[in-house]
Design a protein around this motif. Structure first.
Motif, PDB file in Angstrom:
ATOM      1  N   LEU A   1      -4.502  -0.806  11.930  1.00 52.99           N
ATOM      2  CA  LEU A   1      -3.958  -0.393  10.638  1.00 52.99           C
ATOM      3  C   LEU A   1      -3.665  -1.607   9.764  1.00 52.99           C
ATOM      4  O   LEU A   1      -4.003  -1.634   8.569  1.00 52.99           O
ATOM      5  CB  LEU A   1      -2.687   0.424  10.853  1.00 52.99           C
ATOM      6  N   GLN A   2      -3.078  -2.640  10.360  1.00 56.15           N
ATOM      7  CA  GLN A   2      -2.782  -3.848   9.588  1.00 56.15           C
ATOM      8  C   GLN A   2      -4.056  -4.557   9.147  1.00 56.15           C
ATOM      9  O   GLN A   2      -4.122  -5.106   8.043  1.00 56.15           O
ATOM     10  CB  GLN A   2      -1.903  -4.793  10.410  1.00 56.15           C
TER      11      GLN A   2
ATOM     12  N   LEU B   1      -5.735   5.977   6.109  1.00 55.86           N
ATOM     13  CA  LEU B   1      -6.210   5.031   7.117  1.00 55.86           C
ATOM     14  C   LEU B   1      -5.890   5.531   8.526  1.00 55.86           C
ATOM     15  O   LEU B   1      -6.713   5.399   9.447  1.00 55.86           O
ATOM     16  CB  LEU B   1      -5.571   3.660   6.890  1.00 55.86           C
ATOM     17  N   THR B   2      -4.727   6.116   8.702  1.00 55.75           N
ATOM     18  CA  THR B   2      -4.367   6.683  10.005  1.00 55.75           C
ATOM     19  C   THR B   2      -5.342   7.779  10.410  1.00 55.75           C
ATOM     20  O   THR B   2      -5.783   7.850  11.563  1.00 55.75           O
ATOM     21  CB  THR B   2      -2.935   7.245   9.970  1.00 55.75           C
TER      22      THR B   2
ATOM     23  N   GLU C   1       2.013   5.335   0.515  1.00 58.30           N
ATOM     24  CA  GLU C   1       2.066   6.201   1.685  1.00 58.30           C
ATOM     25  C   GLU C   1       0.748   6.942   1.891  1.00 58.30           C
ATOM     26  O   GLU C   1       0.297   7.137   3.022  1.00 58.30           O
ATOM     27  CB  GLU C   1       3.215   7.190   1.527  1.00 58.30           C
TER      28      GLU C   1
ATOM     29  N   LEU D   1      -5.312  -2.703   6.147  1.00 59.50           N
ATOM     30  CA  LEU D   1      -4.463  -2.959   4.981  1.00 59.50           C
ATOM     31  C   LEU D   1      -4.709  -4.352   4.418  1.00 59.50           C
ATOM     32  O   LEU D   1      -4.758  -4.541   3.193  1.00 59.50           O
ATOM     33  CB  LEU D   1      -2.997  -2.790   5.363  1.00 59.50           C
TER      34      LEU D   1
ATOM     35  N   MET E   1       0.841  -1.193   0.000  1.00 56.41           N
ATOM     36  CA  MET E   1       0.000   0.000   0.000  1.00 56.41           C
ATOM     37  C   MET E   1       0.877   1.245   0.000  1.00 56.41           C
ATOM     38  O   MET E   1       1.925   1.270   0.642  1.00 56.41           O
ATOM     39  CB  MET E   1      -0.921   0.004   1.218  1.00 56.41           C
TER      40      MET E   1
ATOM     41  N   THR F   1      -2.315   5.986   1.103  1.00 62.04           N
ATOM     42  CA  THR F   1      -3.331   5.088   1.659  1.00 62.04           C
ATOM     43  C   THR F   1      -3.113   4.884   3.151  1.00 62.04           C
ATOM     44  O   THR F   1      -4.063   4.931   3.950  1.00 62.04           O
ATOM     45  CB  THR F   1      -3.303   3.731   0.932  1.00 62.04           C
ATOM     46  N   ARG F   2      -1.885   4.679   3.551  1.00 64.27           N
ATOM     47  CA  ARG F   2      -1.581   4.515   4.975  1.00 64.27           C
ATOM     48  C   ARG F   2      -1.950   5.772   5.756  1.00 64.27           C
ATOM     49  O   ARG F   2      -2.484   5.698   6.865  1.00 64.27           O
ATOM     50  CB  ARG F   2      -0.096   4.191   5.165  1.00 64.27           C
TER      51      ARG F   2
END
Length: 383
Positions: free
Chosen positions: A63-64, A9-10, A3, A67, A1, A5-6
């Motif tokens: 988060l995982q 999500l954060t 940066e 993902l 994924m 997208t991360r």
């Protein structure tokens, strides 16, 4: 994924009030840049102490989980700025930061009507939910509901049985099912329509989530139809949110001795449209459909108004599916199942095409049957 997208999500997992997180997301060219700006910028955007903590140290397990969910086929994350994010939802008072989508995101743009009501309807209420939903699908519209027991489930099942498009907006993460006995129904909707949530994977259904879910149901629809709702029904929240978003609100009247009709009668007293047939609902949204035509035509690759002035059948020659459909149509009304058989296209695809053609004045729908509009210029059809 990637940066971005991360980072998105954060921001979603930070929870709390939406305005501050939206302000933060819009303060920089990207969400990743907004998070890289650090706590001072987060505080300036209005983030609460709890949000500041979660932005600085997001839950690694959550988060995982998100993902992992996104890596699966048919799973999507649509941020507010994504071109696939439904335009109607951008205009509501509290648009979500992002949508978790299970299925094809395209139906999110499809003109839709929300059908909501009691979780414990009478047999008549279930039948009316099915009747209205079937009629909407036969007219080329999608049906939206909240995947709850009762009227919601009846609306979804009728739309699927009619071969139409149905959208389920849920009050949990997209990997959860509530109520639990709707596992098969939720899977079927994802396979033939779309399941959508603003909550990340791993989020259980909570009572506080359902009013927020209802604003998405109302916001995605051009009109909300309430079938059997008691005075304290969640369907009344959906109706209120629909009115606040500037959408049509319709209610079916019932017996004065039926407590499940009391909420509908209250809505009617407060200004909701009293409707007795699906046609009355569709007449109320005719103007909105016409206004939405340019976006709809673009999304569906439908013929344009310029094509109409240039004798549309000739223009359709460049679009094989539309040419096939045009040849299958006649001046006598033809039912949808016959068109499916003649064209070899799915019901959902045909519904989209027919709706776009009907809005442009190319075809006419009479009692769920379709024919060419005799007033439309077709002089190039035989060339």
């Amino acid at each position: 994924m990637d940066e971005e997208t991360r980072a998105l999500l954060t921001l979603v997992l930070a929870g709390g009030g939406l305005p501050a997180r939206r302000a933060l997301a819009c303060a920089r060219p990207s969400v990743a840049a907004a998070l890289d700006a650090g706590p001072v910028a987060w505080r300036q955007a209005g983030c609460s102490p709890g949000q500041l903590r979660r932005l600085a140290a997001p839950d690694p397990a959550a988060l995982q989980a998100a993902l992992r969910w996104l890596k699966q086929d048919g799973h999507h994350l649509l941020p507010l700025g994504d071109p696939r994010f439904p335009a109607l939802l951008r205009t509501i008072p509290e648009p979500p930061l992002a949508l978790f989508v299970h299925g094809d995101p395209a139906p999110l743009w499809h003109p839709s009507i929300a059908v909501v009501g009691s979780r414990s309807p009478t047999p008549s209420g279930r039948a009316l939910a099915a009747e209205f939903s079937t009629a909407f699908c036969n007219a080329g519209l999608a049906v939206i509901s909240g995947l709850a027991a009762g009227v919601d489930a009846s609306a979804h099942r009728a739309a699927l049985a009619a071969g139409g498009i149905t959208l389920a907006v849920i009050g949990s993460g997209p990997d959860a099912v509530f109520p639990s006995h709707h596992v098969a129904l939720q899977r079927e909707i994802a396979d033939h329509g779309v399941v959508v949530s603003e909550y990340p994977p791993g989020t259980p259904a909570r009572a506080a989530h359902f009013p927020a879910r209802n604003r998405l149901v109302a916001g995605l629809a051009l009109a909300t139809v309430v079938i059997e709702a008691a005075n304290r029904s969640g369907a009344l929240i959906t109706a209120r949110l629909a009115a606040e978003a500037g959408r049509e609100v319709c209610a079916l009247p019932g017996s004065v001795r039926n407590p499940r009709a009391a909420g509908c009668h209250r809505l009617i007293r407060d200004g909701a449209a009293l409707v007795e047939t699906p046609g009355e609902v569709m007449a109320l949204i005719a103007a909105q459909l016409a206004t939405a035509l340019p976006d709809l035509q673009s999304r569906l690759q439908a013929p344009t108004e310029q094509g109409r002035r240039a004798h549309l059948p000739a223009h359709l020659a460049s679009e094989p599916d539309y040419q096939t459909l045009w040849k299958a149509l006649d001046h006598d009304p033809i039912p949808m199942d016959s068109l499916i058989m003649h064209c070899g296209l799915t019901a959902a695809r045909l519904s989209s095409m027919l709706l776009a053609m009907e809005l442009a004045g190319i075809v006419v729908c009479e009692h769920g049957r379709y024919c060419r509009n005799p007033g439309f210029p077709t002089s190039t059809a035989s060339r």
